[in-house]
Design a protein around this motif. Structure first.
Motif, PDB file in Angstrom:
ATOM      1  N   ARG A  62       0.761  -1.327   0.266  1.00 18.31           N
ATOM      2  CA  ARG A  62      -0.218  -0.401  -0.169  1.00 18.31           C
ATOM      3  C   ARG A  62       0.915   0.968  -0.052  1.00 18.31           C
ATOM      4  N   LEU A  63       1.747   1.389   0.727  1.00 19.91           N
ATOM      5  CA  LEU A  63       2.438   2.732   0.871  1.00 19.91           C
ATOM      6  C   LEU A  63       3.496   2.501  -0.554  1.00 19.91           C
ATOM      7  N   LEU A  64       4.350   1.473  -1.176  1.00 20.17           N
ATOM      8  CA  LEU A  64       4.613   1.583  -1.918  1.00 20.17           C
ATOM      9  C   LEU A  64       3.838   2.338  -3.161  1.00 20.17           C
ATOM     10  N   ASN A  65       2.353   1.228  -3.324  1.00 23.19           N
ATOM     11  CA  ASN A  65       1.881   1.947  -4.129  1.00 23.19           C
ATOM     12  C   ASN A  65       1.209   3.601  -4.128  1.00 23.19           C
ATOM     13  N   CYS A  66       1.174   4.517  -2.770  1.00 18.52           N
ATOM     14  CA  CYS A  66       0.839   6.346  -2.910  1.00 18.52           C
ATOM     15  C   CYS A  66       2.257   6.514  -2.889  1.00 18.52           C
ATOM     16  N   LEU A  67       3.451   5.580  -2.811  1.00 15.64           N
ATOM     17  CA  LEU A  67       4.969   6.421  -2.621  1.00 15.64           C
ATOM     18  C   LEU A  67       4.731   6.530  -4.671  1.00 15.64           C
ATOM     19  N   ARG A  68       4.956   5.475  -5.400  1.00 17.67           N
ATOM     20  CA  ARG A  68       4.470   5.514  -7.090  1.00 17.67           C
ATOM     21  C   ARG A  68       3.686   6.702  -8.148  1.00 17.67           C
ATOM     22  N   GLN A  69       2.215   6.550  -6.549  1.00 16.52           N
ATOM     23  CA  GLN A  69       1.385   8.614  -7.204  1.00 16.52           C
ATOM     24  C   GLN A  69       1.982   9.822  -7.006  1.00 16.52           C
ATOM     25  N   VAL A  70       2.571   8.981  -5.751  1.00 13.48           N
ATOM     26  CA  VAL A  70       2.709  10.365  -5.126  1.00 13.48           C
ATOM     27  C   VAL A  70       3.795  10.857  -6.274  1.00 13.48           C
ATOM     28  N   ASN A  71       4.869   9.805  -6.330  1.00 10.48           N
ATOM     29  CA  ASN A  71       6.465  10.082  -6.962  1.00 10.48           C
ATOM     30  C   ASN A  71       5.124  10.531  -9.272  1.00 10.48           C
ATOM     31  N   GLU A  72       4.379  10.006  -9.198  1.00  6.24           N
ATOM     32  CA  GLU A  72       3.672   9.910 -10.885  1.00  6.24           C
ATOM     33  C   GLU A  72       3.018  11.759 -10.807  1.00  6.24           C
ATOM     34  N   ARG A  94      -6.318  16.899 -10.038  1.00  5.27           N
ATOM     35  CA  ARG A  94      -6.278  18.545 -10.669  1.00  5.27           C
ATOM     36  C   ARG A  94      -5.498  19.049 -11.197  1.00  5.27           C
ATOM     37  N   ILE A  95      -3.469  17.919 -10.487  1.00  3.93           N
ATOM     38  CA  ILE A  95      -2.327  18.449 -12.208  1.00  3.93           C
ATOM     39  C   ILE A  95      -2.855  17.715 -12.961  1.00  3.93           C
ATOM     40  N   ALA A  96      -3.076  15.939 -12.916  1.00  2.78           N
ATOM     41  CA  ALA A  96      -3.340  15.786 -14.386  1.00  2.78           C
ATOM     42  C   ALA A  96      -3.811  16.415 -15.257  1.00  2.78           C
ATOM     43  N   SER A  97      -5.206  16.562 -14.411  1.00  8.41           N
ATOM     44  CA  SER A  97      -6.076  16.987 -15.088  1.00  8.41           C
ATOM     45  C   SER A  97      -6.081  18.815 -15.930  1.00  8.41           C
ATOM     46  N   ALA A  98      -5.184  19.696 -15.360  1.00  7.62           N
ATOM     47  CA  ALA A  98      -4.233  20.499 -15.792  1.00  7.62           C
ATOM     48  C   ALA A  98      -3.302  20.657 -16.501  1.00  7.62           C
ATOM     49  N   SER A  99      -2.114  19.508 -16.803  1.00  9.62           N
ATOM     50  CA  SER A  99      -1.355  19.517 -17.320  1.00  9.62           C
ATOM     51  C   SER A  99      -1.954  18.980 -18.917  1.00  9.62           C
ATOM     52  N   LYS A 100      -2.864  18.342 -19.100  1.00 10.59           N
ATOM     53  CA  LYS A 100      -3.132  17.747 -20.274  1.00 10.59           C
ATOM     54  C   LYS A 100      -4.585  19.238 -20.649  1.00 10.59           C
ATOM     55  N   ALA A 101      -5.112  19.659 -19.716  1.00  8.69           N
ATOM     56  CA  ALA A 101      -5.871  21.220 -20.504  1.00  8.69           C
ATOM     57  C   ALA A 101      -5.192  22.214 -20.643  1.00  8.69           C
ATOM     58  N   GLY A 102      -4.064  22.471 -20.229  1.00 10.40           N
ATOM     59  CA  GLY A 102      -2.981  23.722 -20.193  1.00 10.40           C
ATOM     60  C   GLY A 102      -3.077  24.684 -19.305  1.00 10.40           C
ATOM     61  N   PRO A 103      -2.302  25.962 -19.409  1.00  9.27           N
ATOM     62  CA  PRO A 103      -2.402  26.794 -18.236  1.00  9.27           C
ATOM     63  C   PRO A 103      -3.409  27.432 -17.843  1.00  9.27           C
ATOM     64  N   SER A 104      -4.553  27.987 -18.906  1.00  9.42           N
ATOM     65  CA  SER A 104      -5.472  28.378 -18.752  1.00  9.42           C
ATOM     66  C   SER A 104      -6.613  27.313 -17.714  1.00  9.42           C
ATOM     67  N   ALA A 105      -6.669  26.289 -17.477  1.00  9.48           N
ATOM     68  CA  ALA A 105      -6.969  25.565 -16.359  1.00  9.48           C
ATOM     69  C   ALA A 105      -6.938  25.693 -14.929  1.00  9.48           C
ATOM     70  N   ASP A 126       6.127  14.328 -10.891  1.00  8.85           N
ATOM     71  CA  ASP A 126       6.534  14.580 -11.633  1.00  8.85           C
ATOM     72  C   ASP A 126       5.620  15.123 -13.026  1.00  8.85           C
ATOM     73  N   LYS A 127       3.824  15.509 -12.614  1.00  7.96           N
ATOM     74  CA  LYS A 127       3.527  15.526 -13.658  1.00  7.96           C
ATOM     75  C   LYS A 127       3.089  17.710 -13.036  1.00  7.96           C
ATOM     76  N   ALA A 128       3.584  17.543 -11.574  1.00  6.62           N
ATOM     77  CA  ALA A 128       3.667  18.956 -11.289  1.00  6.62           C
ATOM     78  C   ALA A 128       4.961  19.385 -11.902  1.00  6.62           C
ATOM     79  N   ASP A 129       6.416  19.025 -12.084  1.00  5.83           N
ATOM     80  CA  ASP A 129       7.191  19.377 -12.827  1.00  5.83           C
ATOM     81  C   ASP A 129       7.004  19.881 -13.990  1.00  5.83           C
ATOM     82  N   LEU A 130       6.783  18.968 -14.603  1.00  7.33           N
ATOM     83  CA  LEU A 130       5.821  18.766 -15.912  1.00  7.33           C
ATOM     84  C   LEU A 130       5.002  20.149 -16.345  1.00  7.33           C
ATOM     85  N   LEU A 131       3.696  20.071 -15.514  1.00  7.67           N
ATOM     86  CA  LEU A 131       3.728  21.524 -15.669  1.00  7.67           C
ATOM     87  C   LEU A 131       3.993  22.738 -15.398  1.00  7.67           C
ATOM     88  N   GLU A 132       4.811  22.942 -14.645  1.00  2.81           N
ATOM     89  CA  GLU A 132       5.347  23.873 -14.021  1.00  2.81           C
ATOM     90  C   GLU A 132       6.149  24.105 -15.624  1.00  2.81           C
TER      91      GLU A 132
END
Length: 225
Positions: free
Chosen positions: A101-111, A211-222, A114-120
């Motif tokens: 369970r903790l590994l899954n949580c850590l993997r989700q946090v890492n994903e 929110r981060i995943a959807s924002a990364s797909k929609a762009g900064p306007s989201a 990464d999405k937040a870094d890409l969006l930034e």
């Protein structure tokens, strides 16, 4: 001619057997016939064999009892060890489930990170492009149009328009003023409802996790919306 002396045999009988009493020594006259030796009465050989077997049986029975006690003690220890192994395995399974369970949580946090870094990075790049576009328009098309408007207004006797920086400062001041007024109204509404019975607690908005995943797909306007 020499006289013949009588001979006697002394024998101690085993327990349970019967024996003839030893005759008393008597003087025999000369020329008497010698008497035969005494023989034990009863099956004493069989009694000796039974006694030996009984002693051997007791010895082996004692050894068997000792080994039986050792085996019973070993079985009791084995049952305790088996129960301990089962408890350890159950605890190990629980720990493995928690680990997964903790590994899954850590993997989700890492994903998400990464999405937040890409969006930034994407937003920074778009901001740089917007700044360049603003500078290009301000120094080019806007500057030419501003000179034409100011010239015509001067010919018509009107004052020139404020500079672009003054317009931006005015818009920024107006935005900050509206934001401050909205914050004051929200605080006043919260003070008025302090005495009212508490309503439903505000929790995490539904879908905020993605929110981060959807924002990364929609762009900064989201995010700006």
């Amino acid at each position: 001619m020499a006289q013949n002396q009588p001979q006697y045999v002394h024998y101690t009988c085993p327990p349970g057997s019967q024996a003839q009493p030893a005759p008393q020594r008597q003087s025999t006259p000369a020329h008497s016939t010698p008497q035969p030796p005494l023989v034990a009465v009863g099956d004493w050989t069989k009694n000796l064999v039974e006694l030996a077997k009984t002693a051997e049986l007791k010895k082996h029975a004692l050894t068997l009892q000792l080994h039986t006690a050792h085996i019973l003690s070993a079985h009791a220890s084995l049952e305790q060890k088996t129960k301990a192994i089962q408890d350890v395995r159950e605890q190990k399974n629980k720990l493995e489930s928690e680990r997964q369970r903790l590994l899954n949580c850590l993997r989700q946090v890492n994903e998400d990170r990464d999405k937040a870094d890409l969006l930034e990075s994407t937003i920074d790049r778009e901001c740089s492009e917007i700044r360049q576009r603003i500078a290009q328009i301000s120094e080019g098309e806007y500057a030419d149009a501003k000179r034409d408007v100011d010239r015509l207004r001067q010919e018509l006797g009107h004052p020139p328009l404020p500079s672009l920086q003054n317009t931006l400062d005015e818009k920024s001041s107006q935005f900050l003023t509206e934001r401050r007024l909205n914050g004051t109204e929200k605080r006043a509404a919260g003070d008025d409802g302090a005495g009212a019975p508490p309503g439903k607690k505000r929790g995490r908005p539904k879908g905020s996790k993605n929110r981060i995943a959807s924002a990364s797909k929609a762009g900064p306007s989201a995010l700006q919306s």
